[in-house]
Design a protein around this motif. Structure first.
Motif, mmCIF file in Angstrom:
data_model
loop_
_atom_site.group_PDB
_atom_site.id
_atom_site.type_symbol
_atom_site.label_atom_id
_atom_site.label_comp_id
_atom_site.label_asym_id
_atom_site.label_seq_id
_atom_site.Cartn_x
_atom_site.Cartn_y
_atom_site.Cartn_z
ATOM 1 N N GLY A 17 33.413 11.541 -17.982
ATOM 2 C CA GLY A 17 32.691 12.424 -18.888
ATOM 3 C C GLY A 17 32.218 11.713 -20.134
ATOM 4 N N ARG A 18 33.004 10.735 -20.593
ATOM 5 C CA ARG A 18 32.654 9.957 -21.786
ATOM 6 C C ARG A 18 32.391 8.510 -21.407
ATOM 7 N NH1 ARG A 18 37.418 10.556 -25.874
ATOM 8 N NH2 ARG A 18 38.648 10.697 -23.960
ATOM 9 N N CYS A 19 31.400 7.919 -22.017
ATOM 10 C CA CYS A 19 31.050 6.540 -21.690
ATOM 11 C C CYS A 19 32.116 5.567 -22.207
ATOM 12 C CB CYS A 19 29.681 6.188 -22.259
ATOM 13 S SG CYS A 19 28.940 4.721 -21.499
ATOM 14 N N ALA A 20 32.763 5.886 -23.339
ATOM 15 C CA ALA A 20 33.823 5.014 -23.854
ATOM 16 C C ALA A 20 34.952 4.895 -22.837
ATOM 17 C CB ALA A 20 34.355 5.548 -25.177
ATOM 18 N N VAL A 21 35.305 6.003 -22.210
ATOM 19 C CA VAL A 21 36.356 6.001 -21.190
ATOM 20 C C VAL A 21 35.913 5.186 -19.986
ATOM 21 C CG1 VAL A 21 37.559 7.473 -19.524
ATOM 22 C CG2 VAL A 21 37.400 8.160 -21.930
ATOM 23 N N ALA A 22 34.682 5.424 -19.511
ATOM 24 C CA ALA A 22 34.178 4.677 -18.356
ATOM 25 C C ALA A 22 34.124 3.183 -18.654
ATOM 26 C CB ALA A 22 32.793 5.196 -17.974
ATOM 27 N N ASP A 23 33.660 2.818 -19.832
ATOM 28 C CA ASP A 23 33.542 1.422 -20.236
ATOM 29 C C ASP A 23 34.895 0.708 -20.162
ATOM 30 O OD1 ASP A 23 32.575 -0.949 -21.298
ATOM 31 O OD2 ASP A 23 32.262 -0.171 -23.318
ATOM 32 N N ALA A 24 35.909 1.285 -20.781
ATOM 33 C CA ALA A 24 37.228 0.647 -20.804
ATOM 34 C C ALA A 24 37.862 0.614 -19.418
ATOM 35 C CB ALA A 24 38.140 1.385 -21.784
ATOM 36 N N LEU A 25 37.714 1.678 -18.652
ATOM 37 C CA LEU A 25 38.380 1.746 -17.355
ATOM 38 C C LEU A 25 37.782 0.785 -16.331
ATOM 39 C CD1 LEU A 25 39.123 5.562 -16.910
ATOM 40 C CD2 LEU A 25 40.732 3.725 -17.445
ATOM 41 N N THR A 26 36.541 0.351 -16.517
ATOM 42 C CA THR A 26 36.020 -0.660 -15.588
ATOM 43 C C THR A 26 36.880 -1.916 -15.617
ATOM 44 O OG1 THR A 26 34.479 -1.564 -17.246
ATOM 45 C CG2 THR A 26 33.619 0.135 -15.755
ATOM 46 N N LYS A 27 37.405 -2.265 -16.782
ATOM 47 C CA LYS A 27 38.247 -3.463 -16.886
ATOM 48 C C LYS A 27 39.592 -3.245 -16.193
ATOM 49 C CE LYS A 27 35.044 -3.974 -20.160
ATOM 50 N NZ LYS A 27 34.056 -2.921 -20.502
ATOM 51 N N VAL A 28 40.088 -2.017 -16.256
ATOM 52 C CA VAL A 28 41.350 -1.695 -15.585
ATOM 53 C C VAL A 28 41.181 -1.826 -14.074
ATOM 54 C CG1 VAL A 28 43.075 0.098 -15.190
ATOM 55 C CG2 VAL A 28 42.048 -0.165 -17.464
ATOM 56 N N VAL A 29 40.108 -1.252 -13.547
ATOM 57 C CA VAL A 29 39.867 -1.312 -12.109
ATOM 58 C C VAL A 29 39.617 -2.749 -11.658
ATOM 59 C CG1 VAL A 29 38.319 -0.569 -10.255
ATOM 60 C CG2 VAL A 29 38.997 1.045 -12.039
ATOM 61 N N LEU A 30 38.858 -3.503 -12.438
ATOM 62 C CA LEU A 30 38.571 -4.885 -12.060
ATOM 63 C C LEU A 30 39.836 -5.739 -12.096
ATOM 64 C CD1 LEU A 30 35.907 -6.206 -11.222
ATOM 65 C CD2 LEU A 30 35.680 -7.057 -13.556
ATOM 66 N N THR A 55 33.849 -12.186 -7.407
ATOM 67 C CA THR A 55 32.469 -11.741 -7.200
ATOM 68 C C THR A 55 32.361 -10.223 -7.156
ATOM 69 O OG1 THR A 55 32.782 -11.912 -4.798
ATOM 70 C CG2 THR A 55 31.845 -13.828 -5.942
ATOM 71 N N ALA A 56 33.452 -9.516 -7.417
ATOM 72 C CA ALA A 56 33.434 -8.058 -7.375
ATOM 73 C C ALA A 56 32.922 -7.477 -8.699
ATOM 74 C CB ALA A 56 34.829 -7.524 -7.087
ATOM 75 N N SER A 57 32.449 -6.245 -8.621
ATOM 76 C CA SER A 57 32.158 -5.472 -9.833
ATOM 77 C C SER A 57 32.863 -4.134 -9.703
ATOM 78 C CB SER A 57 30.657 -5.260 -10.026
ATOM 79 O OG SER A 57 30.142 -4.341 -9.079
ATOM 80 N N ALA A 58 33.182 -3.542 -10.841
ATOM 81 C CA ALA A 58 33.842 -2.233 -10.875
ATOM 82 C C ALA A 58 32.959 -1.263 -11.634
ATOM 83 C CB ALA A 58 35.208 -2.335 -11.550
ATOM 84 N N SER A 59 32.758 -0.094 -11.058
ATOM 85 C CA SER A 59 31.982 0.959 -11.705
ATOM 86 C C SER A 59 32.852 2.196 -11.850
ATOM 87 C CB SER A 59 30.735 1.309 -10.888
ATOM 88 O OG SER A 59 29.855 0.203 -10.800
ATOM 89 N N VAL A 60 32.754 2.838 -13.003
ATOM 90 C CA VAL A 60 33.558 4.032 -13.286
ATOM 91 C C VAL A 60 32.640 5.131 -13.791
ATOM 92 C CG1 VAL A 60 35.367 5.024 -14.737
ATOM 93 C CG2 VAL A 60 35.658 2.725 -13.794
ATOM 94 N N ARG A 61 32.831 6.329 -13.226
ATOM 95 C CA ARG A 61 32.122 7.520 -13.681
ATOM 96 C C ARG A 61 33.123 8.403 -14.438
ATOM 97 N NH1 ARG A 61 27.837 11.005 -10.861
ATOM 98 N NH2 ARG A 61 27.974 9.488 -9.201
ATOM 99 N N THR A 118 36.472 8.566 -11.952
ATOM 100 C CA THR A 118 36.495 8.038 -10.595
ATOM 101 C C THR A 118 35.861 6.656 -10.619
ATOM 102 O OG1 THR A 118 34.373 9.077 -10.059
ATOM 103 C CG2 THR A 118 36.386 10.314 -9.515
ATOM 104 N N ALA A 119 36.143 5.866 -9.581
ATOM 105 C CA ALA A 119 35.672 4.483 -9.597
ATOM 106 C C ALA A 119 35.316 3.998 -8.200
ATOM 107 C CB ALA A 119 36.757 3.580 -10.194
ATOM 108 N N PHE A 120 34.521 2.945 -8.154
ATOM 109 C CA PHE A 120 34.280 2.238 -6.904
ATOM 110 C C PHE A 120 34.090 0.754 -7.205
ATOM 111 C CE2 PHE A 120 30.089 3.840 -8.213
ATOM 112 C CZ PHE A 120 29.279 2.707 -8.133
ATOM 113 N N LEU A 121 34.452 -0.080 -6.257
ATOM 114 C CA LEU A 121 34.300 -1.527 -6.337
ATOM 115 C C LEU A 121 33.180 -1.963 -5.391
ATOM 116 C CD1 LEU A 121 38.054 -2.567 -6.287
ATOM 117 C CD2 LEU A 121 36.446 -3.252 -8.082
ATOM 118 N N ILE A 122 32.450 -2.964 -5.787
ATOM 119 C CA ILE A 122 31.449 -3.578 -4.912
ATOM 120 C C ILE A 122 31.784 -5.067 -4.813
ATOM 121 C CG2 ILE A 122 29.025 -4.148 -4.591
ATOM 122 C CD1 ILE A 122 28.304 -1.635 -6.118
#
Length: 273
Positions: A240-253, A232-238, A269-273
């Motif tokens: 400079g590039r959206c391609a980097v943020a997009d891919a890294l959300t899967k890494v964090v999750l 039930t968690a989600s991962a958010s990544v901030r 940087t990232a945070f989980l909810i």
């Protein structure tokens, strides 16, 4: 302020820009989004991705520079993440009926790492190394957002935001309020942030999770072993590039690690909810 939206990439892409003289720039940005969609679609048999998937080991496939750049970045993030993110995960998604078989006449491939499936030769050339399928859905949406921003900036747009279904990037002078969904109640917001001069992407299984063969699967998985990500968690990544943020959300999750070394390596940087 100009705001327009069109359906692309399996979602609604929204472009907001400052300056009333930016209509042509927005039109050009949507034209680039449409072009990249056609190049990188898993479903379109004429796309670069489909042609790579149909290729046989030893074949060299000539692709657009944008596709080649996405494959290069995806390979970099696969290495940095220890394989938690890898675009060669497509056979698992096909097995779970999340994606259609790209080559029904071929036996289901066993190669499930990028290094085993393809190599980048000269710029624009992709050499198929082994029987395998790739899906860039976990990074291409972010790349397309970046490409649209590049078109707008080149046209002199002073500020704006490109939002592709929650993968978004604010640029220039615009400050964008963002509400991050609560994974357990996606119709509600769990966190509010202000975005300026950066990209933000969020991944969670709350919309794609479903029962399959006696278990629960989703469109997200840990590419190291194919384990479906259905928490039930989600991962958010901030980043400079959206391609980097997009891919890294899967890494964090996949790893549950908001301090994963891949984040620091790519300035994210990232945070989980």
């Amino acid at each position: 302020m100009i705001r327009r939206a069109q359906p692309w990439l399996g979602t609604l892409v929204d472009i907001s820009v400052e300056g009333t003289a930016s209509q042509d720039a927005v039109t050009a940005a949507f034209a680039e989004i449409a072009r990249l969609h056609r190049l990188m679609s898993f479903h379109d048999g004429a796309s670069d991705i489909a042609r790579i998937n149909r290729a046989l080991p030893g074949d060299v496939v000539r692709v657009d520079a944008a596709t080649w750049n996405v494959l290069r970045l995806a390979g970099e993030i696969a290495d940095l993440s220890g394989g938690a993110f890898d675009i060669a995960c497509a056979p698992w998604l096909v097995d779970r009926q999340m994606l259609p078989s790209p080559a029904p006449e071929q036996a289901r491939p066993s190669a499930r790492t990028s290094a085993a499936v393809f190599a980048l030769d000269g710029e624009g050339d992709v050499r198929k190394r082994g029987a395998g399928w790739i899906d860039v859905g976990g990074i291409a949406k972010g790349y397309v957002v970046d490409a649209a921003v590049a078109v707008l900036e080149a046209a002199g747009v002073p500020g704006g935001c490109v939002n592709a279904g929650g993968d978004l990037r604010a640029f220039g002078t615009m400050q964008v309020p963002v509400a991050v969904r609560a994974p357990g109640a996606p119709g509600q917001a769990a966190r509010h942030i202000m975005l300026c001069g950066a990209a933000l992407a969020t991944s969670g299984s709350y919309f794609s999770a479903r029962e399959h063969r006696g278990g629960v699967v989703s469109a997200l998985l840990d590419a190291r072993d194919g384990h479906p990500l259905v928490s039930t968690a989600s991962a958010s990544v901030r980043a400079g590039r959206c391609a980097v943020a997009d891919a890294l959300t899967k890494v964090v999750l996949a790893t549950g690690d908001c301090a994963h070394p891949a984040l620091a390596a790519l300035g994210a940087t990232a945070f989980l909810i």
